[in-house]
Scaffold this active site. Structure first.
Site, PDB file in Angstrom:
ATOM      1  N   LYS A 137       0.864  -1.179   0.000  1.00  7.77           N
ATOM      2  CA  LYS A 137       0.000   0.000   0.000  1.00  7.77           C
ATOM      3  C   LYS A 137       0.897   1.225   0.000  1.00  7.77           C
ATOM      4  O   LYS A 137       1.682   1.444   0.924  1.00  7.77           O
ATOM      5  CB  LYS A 137      -0.898  -0.002   1.229  1.00  7.77           C
TER       6      LYS A 137
ATOM      7  N   LYS B 228      -2.059  -1.529  -3.872  1.00  3.60           N
ATOM      8  CA  LYS B 228      -2.940  -0.361  -3.832  1.00  3.60           C
ATOM      9  C   LYS B 228      -2.114   0.906  -3.898  1.00  3.60           C
ATOM     10  O   LYS B 228      -1.125   0.997  -3.180  1.00  3.60           O
ATOM     11  CB  LYS B 228      -3.718  -0.412  -2.523  1.00  3.60           C
TER      12      LYS B 228
HETATM   13  C1  PBG Z   1      -7.575   3.421   5.542  1.00  5.21           C
HETATM   14  C2  PBG Z   1      -7.829   3.208   4.085  1.00  5.21           C
HETATM   15  C3  PBG Z   1      -7.611   4.152   3.054  1.00  5.21           C
HETATM   16  C4  PBG Z   1      -8.131   3.573   1.876  1.00  5.21           C
HETATM   17  C5  PBG Z   1      -8.610   2.287   2.202  1.00  5.21           C
HETATM   18  N1  PBG Z   1      -8.406   2.074   3.575  1.00  5.21           N
HETATM   19  C6  PBG Z   1      -7.096   5.529   3.101  1.00  5.21           C
HETATM   20  C7  PBG Z   1      -5.743   5.814   3.603  1.00  5.21           C
HETATM   21  O1  PBG Z   1      -4.910   4.918   3.803  1.00  5.21           O
HETATM   22  O2  PBG Z   1      -5.490   6.987   3.851  1.00  5.21           O
HETATM   23  C8  PBG Z   1      -8.170   4.256   0.540  1.00  5.21           C
HETATM   24  C9  PBG Z   1      -9.164   3.756  -0.462  1.00  5.21           C
HETATM   25  C10 PBG Z   1      -9.452   4.667  -1.595  1.00  5.21           C
HETATM   26  O3  PBG Z   1      -8.840   5.741  -1.767  1.00  5.21           O
HETATM   27  O4  PBG Z   1     -10.345   4.315  -2.391  1.00  5.21           O
HETATM   28  N2  PBG Z   1      -6.586   2.744   6.159  1.00  5.21           N
END
Ligand code: PBG
Length: 330
Positions: free
Chosen positions: A199, A252
């Site tokens: 991520k 992601k």
């Molecule tokens: C939170 C989380 C996030 C997303 C999914 N879970 C945001 C972040 O890490 O700030 C983002 C998903 C998206 O932008 O569609 N932990």
């Protein structure tokens, strides 16, 4: 007409619709799509998220209607994201383990109505933390191990309520192993872990943070989310998550990270998911609204490209639209 002395003509394979269909290398099934859903504790009615046209902050009731509609289109998996009341947030993210809290009640409600729906719950502190970070913050630092212990407790709570898959999205070290152990100790051996493995610290999460009011109050997420200049690190994270017991690993965002999906897929002995994130959705919506691209064509091309890169499953806000498109192809 003069012709070339040319025996190899790749265009032959592209010459008719059915030849192209027969020879297409990539396919998508609605079963491989996961629909993220936002549910707001303080909502009396569903409201559209300004930066994500067509996506709503739902009430429990409107969320159930969304699920029903998705199920009828063949989309069976849902990732739940609660927007928690500001007044229920604190530095200790206490609400994350309140067994009478908004998310636990919501999971039970969905399972009661739709026992076959696959429910995926996010494990991270940001929706519950007044600091807006995925982990506990102390003197400006994100605490790894303390956060991991909390994630283990959250996983057990979600499993008790009926979640099928827990999805740590926090990027702390060692969380997959600890979550697996916590679940197994309580007998939840059948609950899967979908790990947000690679991520990245990305600007493409902007609309999601608007939707949940979950942006960090101070600093950024770069001490835990990955640096987009790196690929080797994604392989390392994948190896660790798999060895700790992840059932599915995820990359992601998706679109600027197709090379990561491809590399991770090559190394992985477990299925790979990709998250087509909020900013990626918003860009297509905005370009289509401005008349710059055809929305459906851009959506379909985007999702096939993520699949082609190697994703086995895709989380996307387009899940229902794509399922409709797939249905209408036949
Ligand atoms: C939170 C989380 C996030 C997303 C999914 N879970 C945001 C972040 O890490 O700030 C983002 C998903 C998206 O932008 O569609 N932990």
């Amino acid at each position: 007409m003069e012709s070339l002395d040319l025996s190899l003509r790749p265009r032959r394979n592209r010459s008719t619709h059915y030849r192209r269909e027969m020879l297409s290398e990539t396919s998508i099934s609605a079963h491989q799509l996961i629909l993220p859903l936002f549910i707001a504790e303080n909502a009396n009615e569903k409201t559209e998220i300004k930066t994500m046209p067509g996506v709503y902050r739902n009430t429990v009731k409107t969320m159930l209607a969304e699920i029903e509609q998705a199920l009828s289109l063949g989309v069976h998996s849902f990732a739940l994201f609660p927007a928690i009341n500001e007044s229920n947030k604190d530095q200790q993210a206490t609400e994350s383990i309140n067994d009478n809290g908004f998310l636990p009640k919501t999971i039970k409600e969905i399972k009661k109505q739709f026992p076959d729906a696959i429910l995926i719950t996010d494990l991270a502190l940001d929706p519950y933390s007044s600091d807006g970070h995925d982990g506990f913050v102390e003197n400006g630092k994100i605490l790894n191990d303390k956060t991991v212990f909390r994630l283990g407790e959250m996983a057990v709570l979600h499993a008790q309520c009926g979640a099928d898959i827990v999805a740590p999205s926090d990027m702390m070290d060692g969380r997959v192993g600890h979550i697996r152990k916590s679940l197994d100790e309580k007998g939840f051996t059948e609950i899967s872990i979908l790990s947000y493995t690679a991520k990245y610290a990305s600007s493409f999460y902007g609309p999601f943070r608007d939707a949940l009011d979950s942006a960090p109050k101070a600093g950024d997420k770069k001490t835990y989310q990955m640096d987009y200049r790196n690929k080797t690190e994604a392989i390392r994270e994948a190896q660790l998550d798999i060895s700790e017991g992840a059932d599915i690993i995820m990359v992601k965002p998706a679109l600027s990270y197709l090379d990561i999906i491809q590399s991770v897929k090559k190394e992985s002995v477990v299925p790979v998911a990709a998250y087509n994130v909020s900013g990626e959705y918003a860009m297509i919506k905005a370009a289509a609204a401005a008349g710059m691209v055809n929305e459906t064509a851009a959506m379909v091309e985007t999702l096939y490209s993520i699949k082609r890169a190697g994703a086995d499953v895709i989380l996307t806000y387009f899940a229902k639209d794509m399922a409709k498109w797939l249905r209408d192809q036949r």
